[in-house]
Every structure is written in structure tokens, then in C-alpha cells.
Motif scaffolding. Structure first.
Motif, PDB file in Angstrom:
ATOM      1  N   VAL A 276      25.514  79.805   1.798  1.00 33.00           N
ATOM      2  CA  VAL A 276      26.510  79.661   2.859  1.00 33.00           C
ATOM      3  C   VAL A 276      27.834  79.152   2.288  1.00 33.00           C
ATOM      4  O   VAL A 276      28.912  79.559   2.710  1.00 33.00           O
ATOM      5  CB  VAL A 276      25.986  78.729   3.978  1.00 33.00           C
ATOM      6  CG1 VAL A 276      27.081  78.394   4.979  1.00 33.00           C
ATOM      7  CG2 VAL A 276      24.811  79.382   4.696  1.00 33.00           C
TER       8      VAL A 276
ATOM      9  N   PHE B  53      22.661  77.495  12.421  1.00 31.27           N
ATOM     10  CA  PHE B  53      21.495  76.715  11.994  1.00 31.27           C
ATOM     11  C   PHE B  53      21.293  75.507  12.901  1.00 31.27           C
ATOM     12  O   PHE B  53      20.172  75.145  13.233  1.00 31.27           O
ATOM     13  CB  PHE B  53      21.636  76.256  10.541  1.00 31.27           C
ATOM     14  CG  PHE B  53      21.189  77.297   9.561  1.00 31.27           C
ATOM     15  CD1 PHE B  53      19.861  77.701   9.546  1.00 31.27           C
ATOM     16  CD2 PHE B  53      22.078  77.875   8.681  1.00 31.27           C
ATOM     17  CE1 PHE B  53      19.432  78.675   8.658  1.00 31.27           C
ATOM     18  CE2 PHE B  53      21.668  78.859   7.784  1.00 31.27           C
ATOM     19  CZ  PHE B  53      20.348  79.253   7.769  1.00 31.27           C
TER      20      PHE B  53
ATOM     21  N   LEU C  52      19.691  78.129   1.047  1.00 29.22           N
ATOM     22  CA  LEU C  52      20.556  78.730   2.064  1.00 29.22           C
ATOM     23  C   LEU C  52      21.939  78.094   2.027  1.00 29.22           C
ATOM     24  O   LEU C  52      22.959  78.780   2.149  1.00 29.22           O
ATOM     25  CB  LEU C  52      19.934  78.554   3.452  1.00 29.22           C
ATOM     26  CG  LEU C  52      18.718  79.431   3.738  1.00 29.22           C
ATOM     27  CD1 LEU C  52      18.042  78.996   5.038  1.00 29.22           C
ATOM     28  CD2 LEU C  52      19.132  80.897   3.838  1.00 29.22           C
TER      29      LEU C  52
END
Ligand SMILES: Nc1nc2c(c(=O)[nH]1)N[C@H]1C(S)=C(S)[C@@H](COP(=O)(O)O)O[C@H]1N2
Ligand SMILES: [Mo]
Length: 544
Positions: A112, A130, A108
Motif C-alpha cells: 500500500v 481496511f 499488505l
């Protein structure tokens, strides 16, 4: 916030932005820029987790985002998957889960980083999101009792978001006098923050957590009382002299561990309390450890096993426990078992980490040695095994009897309340099934022809082991020699000297318990109330 020049943008003509400064001349990110952007995502995530962990070590180690999210995942994982995880990874299941979470986070983070290059505020916002998720997981854990638990995740996310913003900025800002991204600036910031976070994390770890230090000090200071009712000496013949057999007493460091805790709770014994309450409790009370250990104590050898133990499995151990008998404590508080008209048929033990374990009140009060234990093989309970106090009820699987890190006992009914594992498909009541296991020879061993000692352990807590038989291939069942019995609540070693002939052989074992019942041949899985069936081992005997 200044609007960054769009990476793959369409704002080709430079315009004045909100702060009135002219935007930097546009440049197209190259493949290297994108690679660096992904790396920036990774570094930001790393720094974010390191900061969160450092803050958590000051607040509460369990509130660190990875264990918090991991715990939330564990609680929402279907029982069948958990079973599979325990089977596939054994006691490493938690490590595997946390590695999995870190791996997913890393992927992830790469994404990102790329996103931030295209849209800096959005990428930064995702990091913040997050952080909120981690904070939410931390404060909704059953053991969280303060909003402070959100702080580690939030602090980590703030650090990560800021860093990502700065790093992406380097890639979007051309180096002075060129049309190329400031890669050097990027690398300097990335490397220095990465190193600083690593250093801070190491220092934080070296300094230890104040919370954990109090717990360790309280454990070191605990002097176990001498048992008012000592365990009878283990008979000399309980331990057979056979290499490869499980020792009669399992050393603490070898004792299997099964629980849902991603961070072992380290409870400060000085602040520990046990609350006793619920239906039929005349005098609700709260005990300190000092009050508990001042009561008459008993020492007992008890074999503990897990419902997830498959035929031939290793989730079983035998220890000498020291504690306080639970039944008299309950009686004093006014509790009566259902057979005497008591209103509660279930005792629900709750641990500091929110685990709930339901035990039949009748079993606890029928005369067996149900204990609130604080000693294990001569030392205070290890943290992993429930320090300062855990429950033990001989004859019941751990998930329905052996609550570690116990903090309350509530009297209720099976109708009114399902403990943790029950909605996941495990039986609400689960007496131990008789099992026998071949410890030696190991599967696929290649012993030499001649006398081979086939040996192992068998257990049927409460009923005891009456007989163990061994079969070679499809031959007749032969009685194994039983070691001396310590008690009906402990496992029993057995050995069978086999005159082994060259070739491949299948060795099978079965036990008969004290009621005269022999283990059934057919194997079943562990769900919903424990595996049964015969254990066998294939070996190849080498010729002379
Ligand atoms: N608080 C708490 N107690 C718990 C558990 C748990 O997950 N949390 N697991 C139970 C299960 S399933 C078993 S088999 C035993 C294992 O005890 P051990 O880890 O000391 O061997 O603890 C029981 N007590
Ligand atoms: Mo278990």
C-alpha cells in the motif's frame, strides 16, 4: 485534496490544480523513495493498529482489529485446518494466528505504501477500506452488541490513512530548492508518529482497560462459599510417588486451555447474568452470581478432557471444582429429561463470546455431577477457564459440555439446533473415550539399565479405570499397579516397575474401564468424536 504529482506519471507539463496553487516541480521517485514509501506504508499500518488498540482498550479489548479479524477467520476456518493448528501449535495456536495476521498486514502495508507513491488518494483509500473491514469484523463478532465496536478500527484507519497521506506527500514534494524528495521530512514524521504511537500504546497498556479492571476487581472480591456437599478427601494412595508422573490434581496454571477466544473474555461478575429458557422451561429465569452461589453448592473432583486430544496428548486435566448442581436448577424451572417425557433433548449453553455448546439433557439429569462451576482448585475460576461461571458434565468432552463464560442455557432439541462445532464435522454427542497415557519415561528417553518406573494416567470418566496393562516390545501384557481410585470421574495414576535391559524398546499401555471394556489397539484420529488406540513410547536403555 490536491492532486499529487504522479510518480511514474505522464502529466509532464505542470498545470494549475483545483486550489490554484502551482504544482511542485516534477521529480521521478528514485529507488530510495520507493523503499521509503514502502516503509511509510509499514509505519502507517503500525500507527493505525496502535491507535486502534488504544481505543479498543477504552471501548472493548475484543473489538481491536487483529483479534476481531482473527476471530472471524477462526469461525470460517474449516474444522480440519483448526485440528491441524491445534495439533501443530498446541496452546500457541492463537498466538501463531495473530502473528500470521500481523505478517500478512505487514506485507499488505508495504504494498500500500508503494501504491500511495503512485497514486496517493488510492493508497489512502485502501487504508480506509481496511479500517472498514476491521470495523465490520468487530461488529459482526457474536459477542459484539454495540456499533461502538466499530470505533477502534475506524479510528485506527483514520490515523493510518492520514499518516500515509502526509508521509507520501513528503516523498512527492521536492525539498525546497532541490529536485529531490523531502526524505528528511519523511523520516522526521515517520519516526515521531511511530514513537508517539508506541508511547501511547504503552501508556494505554499501563493504565489498563477500565472494562478489564472491573472484571479483575469482581474476581478478587469473590468469596467462594463453603461447599454444602464437600468432595470426599482424595485417598492417600491416589498420588503415586513417581518422578515425572502427572500430578493427581492439575494446578490451575498448568491446566490445558482450549477455546476459540483470541482475547480471553474478562467478565465483570457483578454484571454477569445467566438466563435459563427454552422448551419445557415453565419458569424462565435470570440469575445473578449472588443468586447462583446462594444455592446449595457441591465440590467435586472431575477430569476434563478435549476431543482434540490425540492418543498420548496433553489436553486433559483434573481439578477440584466448586459449583451448583445443574439438575436441581433445571427441575425447579420445570425441565424434565426426555426419559420422563420432557420435550427438550438438548441443552445449549451459550457463552459471552458466542460459543455454543450442546449437551444431552438426559446426561445432565441422570444423576451425575453436572455443575455450574465457579471455583477451581480452591480459587475463583481463572479468566482463561471461564470466570465467573462455566459448565462441567463428567464423562463428556469439553466441546459438548464445558461451556466457559456461560451466559445462557436454552432447552431445545438436537434436531432443531446444531451447536458451534457440529456443522464443522464434529459429533453432536460425544461421551469420553477411555484413554491411557505413559508420562514417564518420555519418548526417546535414555534411561539406565535396571529398574525403570513406567508410569502415567488413565481415564474413563463415568466408567472408571478398572485395570491398566503395560507391554514391553512384543512381550506379554503385564498388570500395572493402580493408584487408589478417587472417583469414577477422575483419572487414575498407574505404575509398572520395569527391569530394563540395554537397547531400544517400545513401551505400550492400554486400560480397561469399569464396564470391563479394554481400549482397542487401532488408533483413530480425533474427528469426529475423539481419538482411541494404544499409546506407546520408544526409549533406548543405556548399558551399565
Ligand atoms: N466459551 C467457550 N467455552 C468452551 C470452549 C470455547 O471455545 N469457548 N471450548 C471447549 C472445549 S473444546 C474444551 S476441551 C474445554 C476446555 O476447557 P479449559 O480451557 O478450561 O481446559 O472448554 C470448552 N468450553
Ligand atoms: Mo475441546
Amino acid at each position: 485534496m490536491t492532486r499529487p504529482v504522479q510518480a511514474a506519471g505522464h502529466a509532464e507539463t505542470p498545470t494549475m490544480n483545483a486550489t490554484g496553487t502551482p504544482p511542485a516541480p516534477h521529480h521521478e521517485p528514485t529507488r530510495t523513495d520507493r523503499l521509503l514509501a514502502a516503509l511509510g506504508g509499514l509505519v502507517s499500518a503500525y500507527v493505525s493498529l496502535a491507535v486502534a488498540d488504544l481505543v479498543a482498550s477504552r471501548v472493548r479489548p475484543e473489538a481491536s482489529p487483529v483479534p476481531a479479524v482473527g476471530g472471524a477467520v477462526v469461525d470460517r476456518t474449516p474444522a480440519a485446518v483448526k485440528e491441524w493448528a491445534i495439533r501443530a501449535f498446541g496452546e500457541s495456536d492463537k498466538t501463531v494466528l495473530q502473528l500470521g495476521i500481523v505478517l500478512v498486514l505487514a506485507l499488505l502495508a508495504l504494498a500500500v505504501g508503494l501504491l500511495a507513491l503512485r497514486h496517493r488518494p488510492l493508497g489512502t483509500a485502501v487504508v480506509a477500506a481496511f479500517g472498514l473491514l476491521g470495523a465490520l469484523a468487530a461488529v459482526t463478532r457474536p459477542d459484539s452488541d454495540t456499533a461502538l465496536d466499530a470505533v477502534p478500527s475506524l479510528a485506527g484507519a483514520a490515523a493510518g490513512a492520514l499518516l500515509l497521506y502526509v508521509l507520501t506527500g513528503r516523498l512527492l514534494t521536492p525539498r525546497p530548492g532541490t529536485a529531490r524528495a523531502d526524505r528528511r521530512g519523511f523520516l522526521i514524521v515517520a519516526a515521531s508518529t511511530g514513537l508517539a504511537a508506541t508511547g501511547a500504546a504503552a501508556l494505554g497498556r499501563a493504565a489498563g482497560s477500565p472494562v478489564q479492571e472491573n472484571a479483575a476487581a469482581s474476581r478478587a472480591a469473590l468469596r467462594l462459599p463453603r461447599p454444602d456437599s464437600p468432595a470426599p478427601a482424595v485417598p492417600a494412595g491416589a498420588q503415586l510417588d513417581v518422578p515425572g508422573i502427572s500430578p493427581f490434581v492439575t494446578p490451575n496454571h498448568d491446566f490445558y486451555r482450549v477455546d476459540t477466544a483470541l482475547v480471553v473474555p474478562r467478565v465483570d461478575a457483578d454484571r454477569w447474568r445467566l438466563r435459563l429458557h427454552g422448551s419445557g422451561v415453565r419458569a424462565e429465569r435470570t440469575l445473578t452470581l449472588r443468586e447462583l452461589t446462594a444455592r446449595p453448592t457441591a465440590e467435586r473432583d472431575i477430569t476434563l478432557c478435549c476431543v482434540s486430544n490425540e492418543v498420548g496428548g496433553s489436553l486433559v486435566g483434573n481439578a477440584r471444582w466448586l459449583g451448583v448442581p445443574l439438575a436441581p436448577l433445571l427441575r425447579e424451572a420445570g425441565v424434565r429429561p426426555p426419559s420422563e417425557g420432557g420435550p427438550a433433548d438438548q441443552l445449549v449453553a451459550r457463552s459471552v463470546d458466542g460459543m455454543t455448546i450442546g449437551t444431552p439433557v438426559e446426561a445432565v439429569m441422570d444423576g451425575r455431577d453436572a455443575l455450574l462451576a465457579f471455583g477451581m482448585n480452591g480459587e475463583p475460576l481463572p479468566f482463561a477457564h471461564g470466570f465467573p461461571v462455566r459448565m462441567l458434565v463428567p464423562g463428556l468432552y469439553g466441546y459438548v459440555s464445558a461451556c466457559k463464560w456461560i451466559e445462557s442455557i436454552e432447552l431445545t432439541t438436537f434436531d432443531a439446533y446444531d451447536a458451534y462445532w457440529v456443522p464443522q464435522g464434529w459429533a453432536a454427542q460425544a461421551p469420553v473415550k477411555t484413554q491411557s497415557r505413559i508420562d514417564t519415561p518420555r519418548p526417546f528417553a535414555r534411561p539406565a539399565a535396571g529398574t525403570v518406573m513406567v508410569a502415567g494416567v488413565a481415564w474413563a470418566q463415568r466408567r472408571g479405570i478398572h485395570r491398566v496393562q503395560v507391554r514391553i516390545d512384543d512381550g506379554p501384557w503385564q498388570d500395572a499397579r493402580l493408584a487408589a481410585e478417587d472417583s469414577a470421574d477422575t483419572w487414575r495414576q498407574w505404575v509398572h516397575p520395569w527391569t530394563a535391559t540395554p537397547g531400544r524398546h517400545t513401551l505400550t499401555v492400554r486400560a480397561t474401564d469399569g464396564t470391563g471394556t479394554t481400549q482397542p489397539e487401532h488408533r483413530t484420529g480425533t474427528m469426529p468424536d475423539g481419538a482411541q488406540g494404544w499409546h506407546s513410547v520408544d526409549v533406548t536403555v543405556e548399558g551399565a
